[in-house]
Design a protein around this motif. Structure first.
Motif, short mmCIF file in Angstrom:
data_model
loop_
_atom_site.label_atom_id
_atom_site.label_comp_id
_atom_site.label_asym_id
_atom_site.label_seq_id
_atom_site.Cartn_x
_atom_site.Cartn_y
_atom_site.Cartn_z
N THR A 97 -20.61 -13.37 21.94
CA THR A 97 -21.50 -14.41 22.47
C THR A 97 -22.37 -13.87 23.60
O THR A 97 -23.57 -14.16 23.68
CB THR A 97 -20.66 -15.60 22.99
N PHE A 100 -25.13 -11.86 22.23
CA PHE A 100 -26.18 -12.74 21.71
C PHE A 100 -27.12 -13.20 22.82
O PHE A 100 -28.34 -13.28 22.63
CB PHE A 100 -25.55 -13.96 21.03
N GLU A 104 -30.99 -12.50 22.43
CA GLU A 104 -31.87 -13.65 22.29
C GLU A 104 -32.95 -13.65 23.37
O GLU A 104 -34.11 -14.01 23.12
CB GLU A 104 -31.05 -14.94 22.37
N CYS A 136 -26.07 -12.40 14.81
CA CYS A 136 -26.31 -13.80 14.42
C CYS A 136 -25.53 -14.15 13.16
O CYS A 136 -25.03 -15.28 13.03
CB CYS A 136 -27.79 -14.04 14.21
N LEU A 139 -22.02 -14.86 14.14
CA LEU A 139 -21.90 -16.12 14.87
C LEU A 139 -22.38 -17.32 14.05
O LEU A 139 -22.45 -18.43 14.55
CB LEU A 139 -22.72 -16.05 16.17
N ASN A 140 -22.73 -17.07 12.78
CA ASN A 140 -23.21 -18.14 11.89
C ASN A 140 -24.46 -18.84 12.42
O ASN A 140 -24.64 -20.04 12.23
CB ASN A 140 -22.10 -19.17 11.64
N ARG A 141 -25.34 -18.10 13.07
CA ARG A 141 -26.61 -18.65 13.55
C ARG A 141 -27.63 -18.49 12.42
O ARG A 141 -28.52 -17.63 12.46
CB ARG A 141 -27.07 -17.90 14.79
N LYS A 142 -27.52 -19.33 11.41
CA LYS A 142 -28.28 -19.14 10.18
C LYS A 142 -29.78 -19.29 10.39
O LYS A 142 -30.58 -18.54 9.82
CB LYS A 142 -27.78 -20.13 9.13
N GLU A 143 -30.19 -20.26 11.19
CA GLU A 143 -31.62 -20.46 11.40
C GLU A 143 -32.24 -19.25 12.10
O GLU A 143 -33.34 -18.81 11.76
CB GLU A 143 -31.87 -21.73 12.21
N THR A 144 -31.52 -18.72 13.09
CA THR A 144 -32.02 -17.53 13.78
C THR A 144 -32.07 -16.34 12.84
O THR A 144 -33.00 -15.52 12.90
CB THR A 144 -31.13 -17.21 15.00
#
Length: 586
Positions: A97, A100, A104, A136, A139-144
């Motif tokens: 995290t 990230f 980011e 990402c 962390l399952n940040r699919k949109e990113t």
């Protein structure tokens, strides 16, 4: 006379040189062992913390003296790398995290946007973007991920117009899938993000953690990319040495059984349409996992894990000469370019040194069977590892072995499925072990896109529930003691149940059921009650086949088909709306 005070740019350059030197030394450490690495990591981290704070406090003066935005981005990127590598060493998600947060910030502030056609800076931007995509994904940040993939494609196009070929990441799709399959699902409940961003406060502290008491720590992993056999065995030895007294080591290997000459085109550049492009060839990964509190390994597709020892049950035995849907798992006769005894009956790990350092033989693993091993092999020559059974040095090993042929290698495969698109989706055995419904769809060249909204997700939940029931059923069956030991661990239990599903799909399919080369195998055998032809297993496969419109590819018995239809019509989603899962089936 007062001592000379160096100008900010001199002090800054001195800190940069010191930080980069320590970073380089840290990268020289092998991927196993932690004591010495931990010491140097903290030393490196302290220097980068000081460097980051200094450039923040003196930003205006440094910019006047020629500091470029990409240089700031590179410092932030290396701090993110430190966090990410610490996560890989410890599997502690709070470091992922924190990584990230830095990546980011680089993205939102566009530190690498203007690189003036400089090849070195362009490479830094590509490497940063590739690493950010992986973080990402974890962390399952699919949109990113979707946003980054679009940007990455644009960067690659620009790079190829101007400069070399490029490499995306030393993490294959199969390795990535297995990595996630043996970690707890990331949850927003696990972390409380700081209100003051570490990018702006001058500090590089770790996010405040709010642990979920219901979840144990993630397993510790080792990830190796194209290792030589000595490198792999050294890591495996370290994992076994670190193993707790009640632990089990999970060794996951995805590699080719063929020589490097036949694999020259298998490592093409990665396709990021939805994830990394897989290469079954020339890759290996190790994953040791902590026994709900222990340790994990990964080699560009190999793994190791510690697990709690459970109560033992009676042994069951079978010596069938062949494997078929109605028979227990047993060694079968296979054809392969390199059969045992030919001098090359090993798995090709694919680094560019001599073949003796590249071929992994089953006998190489035997010394480590003094400790409990759970071995998964995804290879066209996986069957050679059956020779381990009965030759262990102290503890009986569990083997989950892939088919020696992929379904799209069958000339008669349905035209709805394309070989090229299938190969880009990873190896089918690993796919079943990590994402069983997607793997089922891939085999038949179908998807949930034509289903009414929400039905695919409901079907996925239904399958997970039914597969979990097989695990519950195993608890009441007569088991080999080695199976009884692993079923108490949620990760190994899930992998075992997904193996049963994979075996059933191919064991019941009219095209593959009588072809042993398309059937996965396990040793020691699982109970007869969960063979492909058992009613409890058949019904699950026929249910899915009906829902996706491919039931004509299975020769179902009338009684089984009727029961599957009944299950399809009556199973409710008790956790959500209570609606029938079969509603609106396309």
């Amino acid at each position: 006379m007062a001592p000379r005070v160096p100008p900010p740019n001199e002090e800054y350059r001195a800190l940069v040189d010191k930080a980069y030197d320590k970073f380089a030394r840290l990268r020289e450490f092998p991927a196993y062992g932690r004591n010495k690495w931990d010491f140097y990591f903290h030393k490196t981290f302290q220097v980068y913390s000081k460097l980051w704070k200094f450039q923040q406090e003196n930003r205006a003066k440094l910019v006047e003296m020629g500091l470029k935005r990409w240089e700031i981005g590179e410092i932030a990127s290396r701090i993110g790398q430190l966090y990410y590598n610490y996560y890989l060493r410890t599997s502690d998600s709070k470091f992922l995290t924190e990584s990230f947060i830095f990546y980011e910030a680089i993205f939102s502030r566009e530190y690498f946007k203007e690189y003036d056609k400089d090849v070195a800076v362009a490479n830094k931007q590509l490497r940063y973007t590739a690493r950010f995509i992986v973080i990402c994904l974890l962390l399952n940040r699919k949109e990113t991920v979707q946003l980054l993939v679009r940007q990455f494609r644009s960067l690659v196009d620009e790079y190829t117009r101007t400069f070399n070929e490029i490499k995306f990441s030393e993490l294959t799709l199969d390795t990535f899938r297995m990595l996630q399959a043996i970690e707890w699902e990331p949850s927003g409940l696990l972390f409380k993000m700081r209100t003051d961003s570490s990018m702006g406060s001058g500090g590089i502290g770790v996010s405040d953690e709010i642990p979920d008491p219901s979840l144990p720590p993630n397993p510790h992993k080792y990830i190796l990319y194209r290792p030589t056999v000595p490198d792999l065995l050294l890591v495996l030895a370290t994992a076994c040495d670190e193993l707790s007294s009640d632990g089990i080591v999970l060794l996951y290997i995805s590699a080719s059984g063929r020589s490097g000459r036949s694999l020259s085109t298998s490592l093409s550049s990665q396709n990021l349409g939805g994830a990394l492009q897989s290469s079954k060839k020339r890759v290996v990964s190790l994953t040791p996992t902590l026994n709900l509190r222990n340790i994990n390994i990964n080699v560009a597709q190999t793994g190791i894990i510690d697990y709690t020892e459970m109560a033992k049950m009676d042994n069951s035995d079978e010596n069938s000469p062949t494997t078929s849907p109605g028979m227990k798992d047993a060694p079968a006769t296979h054809s392969s370019p390199e059969q045992p005894g030919s001098g090359t009956s090993g798995l090709w790990l694919g680094s560019k040194r001599s073949s003796g350092l590249n071929l992994l033989y089953p006998s190489d693993i035997l010394p480590f069977t003094r400790r409990p091993l759970f071995i998964i092999v995804d290879s066209d020559s996986s069957f050679i590892f059956e020779s381990i059974s009965g030759e262990e040095r102290g503890e009986q090993a569990i083997l989950l072995l892939s088919p020696s042929m992929q379904p799209w290698e069958d000339k008669g495969l349905s035209s709805t499925s394309s070989s090229s698109s299938s190969n880009r989706s990873g190896n089918i055995f690993t796919f079943f072990l990590t994402a069983p419904l997607l793997a089922f769809c891939q085999v038949f060249g179908t998807s949930g896109k034509n289903m009414p909204k929400g039905n695919y997700e409901q079907t996925e939940k239904l399958l997970a529930t039914l597969i979990a029931e097989w695990g519950n059923a195993l608890d009441s069956m007569r088991l080999d003691p080695v199976w009884a030991r692993v079923l108490g661990d949620p990760f190994l239990r899930q992998l075992t149940c997904r193996f049963i599903f994979c075996r059933a799909v191919f064991g019941l399919h009219s095209k593959y059921r009588d072809k042993p080369e398309y059937l996965p195998r396990c040793n020691p055998p699982l109970p007869d009650e969960l063979l492909p032809t058992s009613k409890v297993v058949e019904m699950v496969v026929y249910l899915l086949a009906t829902r996706f419109g491919v039931s004509d590819q299975f020769d179902s018995r009338p009684s089984t088909a009727k029961k599957a239809d009944g299950l399809n019509g009556s199973f409710k989603d008790e956790t959500t709306t209570g609606e029938d899962f079969s509603a609106g089936t396309g």
